[in-house]
Motif scaffolding. Structure first.
Motif, short mmCIF file in Angstrom:
data_model
loop_
_atom_site.label_atom_id
_atom_site.label_comp_id
_atom_site.label_asym_id
_atom_site.label_seq_id
_atom_site.Cartn_x
_atom_site.Cartn_y
_atom_site.Cartn_z
N LYS A 413 -1.88 -53.35 7.87
CA LYS A 413 -2.41 -54.26 8.89
C LYS A 413 -2.99 -53.40 10.00
CE LYS A 413 0.89 -57.95 7.84
NZ LYS A 413 1.97 -58.81 8.36
N TRP A 414 -4.24 -53.71 10.37
CA TRP A 414 -4.96 -52.77 11.22
C TRP A 414 -4.67 -52.96 12.71
CZ3 TRP A 414 -5.57 -49.24 8.22
CH2 TRP A 414 -5.98 -49.44 6.90
N GLU A 415 -4.21 -54.14 13.12
CA GLU A 415 -3.90 -54.29 14.53
C GLU A 415 -2.60 -53.53 14.83
OE1 GLU A 415 -4.31 -56.79 12.45
OE2 GLU A 415 -6.27 -57.57 13.00
N VAL A 416 -2.61 -52.78 15.93
CA VAL A 416 -1.47 -51.92 16.23
C VAL A 416 -0.18 -52.73 16.36
CG1 VAL A 416 -0.49 -50.36 17.95
CG2 VAL A 416 -2.90 -50.18 17.35
N LYS A 417 -0.24 -53.85 17.06
CA LYS A 417 0.98 -54.64 17.26
C LYS A 417 1.47 -55.24 15.96
CE LYS A 417 0.01 -55.84 22.08
NZ LYS A 417 -0.22 -56.94 23.05
N ALA A 418 0.53 -55.60 15.08
CA ALA A 418 0.91 -56.27 13.85
C ALA A 418 1.55 -55.32 12.84
CB ALA A 418 -0.30 -56.94 13.21
N ARG A 419 1.30 -54.01 12.97
CA ARG A 419 1.83 -53.12 11.94
C ARG A 419 3.21 -52.58 12.28
NH1 ARG A 419 -0.26 -47.50 12.93
NH2 ARG A 419 -1.65 -47.54 14.73
N GLY A 420 3.83 -53.13 13.29
CA GLY A 420 5.23 -52.85 13.54
C GLY A 420 5.55 -51.40 13.85
N GLY A 421 4.57 -50.68 14.37
CA GLY A 421 4.82 -49.30 14.74
C GLY A 421 4.80 -48.34 13.58
N LYS A 422 4.43 -48.79 12.38
CA LYS A 422 4.35 -47.90 11.23
C LYS A 422 3.06 -47.09 11.24
CE LYS A 422 7.15 -50.82 8.15
NZ LYS A 422 7.18 -51.52 6.84
N ALA A 423 3.02 -46.07 10.39
CA ALA A 423 1.83 -45.23 10.30
C ALA A 423 0.71 -45.98 9.58
CB ALA A 423 2.15 -43.95 9.54
N ARG A 424 -0.51 -45.65 9.94
CA ARG A 424 -1.68 -46.24 9.30
C ARG A 424 -2.42 -45.15 8.53
NH1 ARG A 424 -6.34 -49.00 12.91
NH2 ARG A 424 -6.25 -46.93 13.87
N LEU A 425 -2.66 -45.38 7.26
CA LEU A 425 -3.48 -44.49 6.46
C LEU A 425 -4.90 -45.03 6.54
CD1 LEU A 425 -1.10 -43.94 3.39
CD2 LEU A 425 -1.19 -42.72 5.57
N ASP A 426 -5.65 -44.51 7.48
CA ASP A 426 -6.90 -45.17 7.90
C ASP A 426 -8.09 -44.67 7.09
OD1 ASP A 426 -8.85 -46.54 9.15
OD2 ASP A 426 -8.52 -45.70 11.15
N TYR A 427 -8.39 -45.39 6.02
CA TYR A 427 -9.57 -45.07 5.21
C TYR A 427 -10.84 -45.67 5.78
CZ TYR A 427 -8.28 -49.68 3.40
OH TYR A 427 -7.93 -51.01 3.29
N THR A 428 -10.73 -46.53 6.80
CA THR A 428 -11.92 -47.19 7.34
C THR A 428 -12.81 -46.24 8.14
OG1 THR A 428 -10.82 -47.87 9.40
CG2 THR A 428 -10.63 -49.35 7.50
N GLN A 429 -12.30 -45.03 8.43
CA GLN A 429 -13.14 -44.05 9.14
C GLN A 429 -14.29 -43.55 8.26
OE1 GLN A 429 -11.79 -44.81 12.40
NE2 GLN A 429 -12.80 -42.84 12.55
N ASN A 430 -14.23 -43.84 6.96
CA ASN A 430 -15.30 -43.46 6.04
C ASN A 430 -16.41 -44.49 6.11
OD1 ASN A 430 -14.19 -41.03 4.34
ND2 ASN A 430 -12.48 -42.47 4.56
N ALA A 431 -17.20 -44.41 7.18
CA ALA A 431 -18.30 -45.34 7.41
C ALA A 431 -19.32 -44.64 8.31
CB ALA A 431 -17.81 -46.63 8.07
N ILE A 432 -20.55 -45.08 8.23
CA ILE A 432 -21.59 -44.46 9.03
C ILE A 432 -21.28 -44.65 10.52
CG2 ILE A 432 -23.12 -46.49 9.13
CD1 ILE A 432 -25.46 -44.48 8.70
N ASN A 433 -21.47 -43.58 11.28
CA ASN A 433 -21.23 -43.57 12.71
C ASN A 433 -19.77 -43.80 13.07
OD1 ASN A 433 -21.72 -43.27 15.41
ND2 ASN A 433 -22.78 -45.21 15.67
N ARG A 434 -18.86 -43.58 12.12
CA ARG A 434 -17.42 -43.54 12.44
C ARG A 434 -17.02 -42.08 12.32
NH1 ARG A 434 -14.61 -48.36 11.67
NH2 ARG A 434 -12.82 -47.24 12.54
N THR A 435 -16.38 -41.55 13.32
CA THR A 435 -16.16 -40.11 13.37
C THR A 435 -14.70 -39.77 13.58
OG1 THR A 435 -16.54 -40.03 15.76
CG2 THR A 435 -18.47 -39.74 14.32
N LEU A 436 -14.34 -38.58 13.16
CA LEU A 436 -13.08 -37.96 13.52
C LEU A 436 -13.39 -36.68 14.29
CD1 LEU A 436 -10.95 -38.33 10.24
CD2 LEU A 436 -10.92 -39.77 12.29
N VAL A 437 -12.49 -36.27 15.14
CA VAL A 437 -12.73 -35.12 15.99
C VAL A 437 -12.97 -33.88 15.14
CG1 VAL A 437 -10.28 -34.50 16.22
CG2 VAL A 437 -11.90 -33.94 18.07
#
Length: 499
Positions: A413-437
């Motif tokens: 679940k992508w909303e921070v509050k909804a995921r109960g403080g668990k880790a997110r394996l965020d594959y959505t960063q694989n998109a045009i104009n989405r960047t990682l440092v």
């Protein structure tokens, strides 16, 4: 300039491999292409083709001429020294007459040479180059037996694999040489020049001039009893790390996380290339931008441009994962291990180790780095071809397979509050104009932490921390261990089908 004019011989691997003999005459380089190269052997005659004069700025160029440009290929400074006429008193007149006799005093080439015009071959003048029988003559001497640059000691293969200078054939000579990764001596000279400046001034670095201001301004609060990090220290770090960092930014649109008043204040995304940026900061116009969207991005193709980014107040560097020539085809697939509120660093390491095992199992090479904040990322270099939809789908399958092993640690679940403080394996960063440092980028946090590459083995090091490397420590790490991310630039792989 020495009393005697200079000469240079460049070994140039373009559409064909040849040696370029260039003599300094009246402020330009009078030039011949010598396919088999000049020799000290007086029994060997070399064909030489008289080519157009080259600008004096090209004299010590060693690096790469990009694909699609005139003369594309790699270049080394094979020999250099001084020369003098042995016949007549005017070199230009001798060249026009087609009969030039010179004496070379180089590191490899020494003694008397004759260049004599023989006629034309196609649209080129064909000349003959011979070494006279003198005390410097050596029978059997061949140029390919002495391949290394007299400037850096490198071969053409080594220059091509790790080019630090690029020549832009269509640019004005004064700005055609781009310092992508400055040599160590250039870096030391740039740092010394910065140290001599007061609070502000014009900084001469890497062949450019950059106006710098507020050098004593505190940008990052200190931590662990350390003093704050000043703007001067940030610029110093950026110049020093630029040979390592620029290759991860070159040819890519850059999203800048700007903090003009320092890391202690809230930053904001600055995606548009500022109109006041100096000309050596590149630009790219996104042809598919919708009306009202950012359409012209900054592009950092050289070291001085990256230093300008820090002067501009951009404390973080976020490049696109696709290049500007093919914006819809990424060169990396990204795994972002994003900790939740209740995720411990130990949990992040568990997830990273599971990804390490998964990648080994499918035979794919990935490169991990800590984020400089709380998390960890894995960059997977891919041969261009797949779309963002395809790389996103591949990473989603991989990460969900990993997540199924430890469901108590992750949430989809992508909303921070909804995921109960668990880790997110965020594959959505694989998109045009989405960047990682980017690797080696500072982060806007106390102490100026750095997003630093790590080895896979370091995942088992109890001392590893996500923000444990700073601009004050990471340069020594690079000196000791090298660039642990460099394989991400040279690895070419296809993503296998995941069942």
């Amino acid at each position: 300039m020495p009393d005697e004019p200079r000469f240079v011989v460049q070994l140039h691997r373009a559409s064909s491999t040849h040696f370029d003999l260039r003599l300094e005459v009246d402020g330009v380089l009078v030039s011949w292409a010598v396919p088999k190269g000049p020799t000290l052997d007086p029994t060997k005659r070399r064909t030489a083709f008289h080519v157009e004069d080259h600008p004096i700025e090209y004299f010590h160029f060693e690096g790469v001429i990009p694909k699609g440009s005139y003369g594309a290929g790699d270049v080394t400074v094979w020999d250099t020294g001084t020369w003098k006429l042995r016949r007549g008193d005017d070199a230009r007149t001798a060249v026009e007459a087609g009969d030039l006799h010179v004496e070379l005093s180089g590191e490899k080439l020494r003694g008397r040479f004759a260049l004599v015009r023989r006629g034309e071959k196609g649209d080129r003048e064909q000349w003959l180059l011979v070494h006279k029988r003198d005390e410097d003559a050596v029978e059997g001497w061949e140029p390919h037996d002495h391949p290394r640059s007299v400037l850096t000691g490198r071969t053409n293969d080594e220059v091509a694999a790790d080019a630090d200078h690029v020549w832009l054939s269509g640019a004005e000579a004064a700005s055609a040489e781009v310092v992508v990764a400055p040599r160590e001596q250039e870096v030391e000279e740039a740092l010394a020049a910065l140290d001599e400046l007061g609070r502000q001034g014009t900084w001469h670095l890497f062949g450019r001039e950059l106006k710098v201001t507020n050098l004593d301004k505190e940008l990052f609060p200190g931590r662990d009893g350390e003093p704050p990090v000043t703007k001067r220290e940030l610029l110093r770090y950026t110049a020093a790390v630029s040979p390592t960092a620029v290759p991860y930014l070159a040819g890519r649109a850059l999203n800048l996380r700007r903090h003009p008043n320092g890391a202690q204040t809230k930053g904001f995304w600055h995606k548009q290339r500022p109109v006041h940026a100096p000309p050596f900061v590149g630009s790219w116009g996104n042809p598919e931008a919708d009306e009202g969207e950012t359409s012209t991005y900054a592009v950092v193709d050289e070291a001085a441009a990256l230093v300008w980014v820090s002067q501009f107040g951009a404390l973080e560097w976020h490049p696109w994962t696709s290049r500007t020539d093919r914006p819809h085809q990424p060169t990396y697939a990204l795994v972002d291990l994003d900790p939740g509120e209740r995720t411990s660093w130990g949990d992040v390491l568990v997830l990273a180790r599971l990804h390490r095992t998964a990648l080994e199992h499918v035979g794919v090479e990935g490169f991990p780095k800590v984020t400089g904040r709380r998390g960890l990322q894995i960059w997977i270099p891919v041969r261009r071809g797949p779309t963002f939809d395809e790389t996103r789908g591949w990473v989603e399958t991989l990460s969900k397979t990993v997540g199924a092993v430890v469901p108590e640690l992750v949430s989809w679940k992508w909303e921070v509050k909804a995921r109960g403080g668990k880790a997110r394996l965020d594959y959505t960063q694989n998109a045009i104009n989405r960047t990682l440092v980017a690797p080696y980028s500072p982060r806007a946090a106390p102490g100026a932490p750095v997003s630093a590459p790590i080895s896979w083995d370091e995942l088992d090091d109890p001392a590893l921390r996500p923000d444990g490397f700073t601009i004050r420590t990471v340069l020594e790490r690079i000196r000791e261990r090298g660039d642990l991310f460099r394989g991400a630039l040279t690895t070419s792989q296809r993503l296998p089908t995941l069942g």
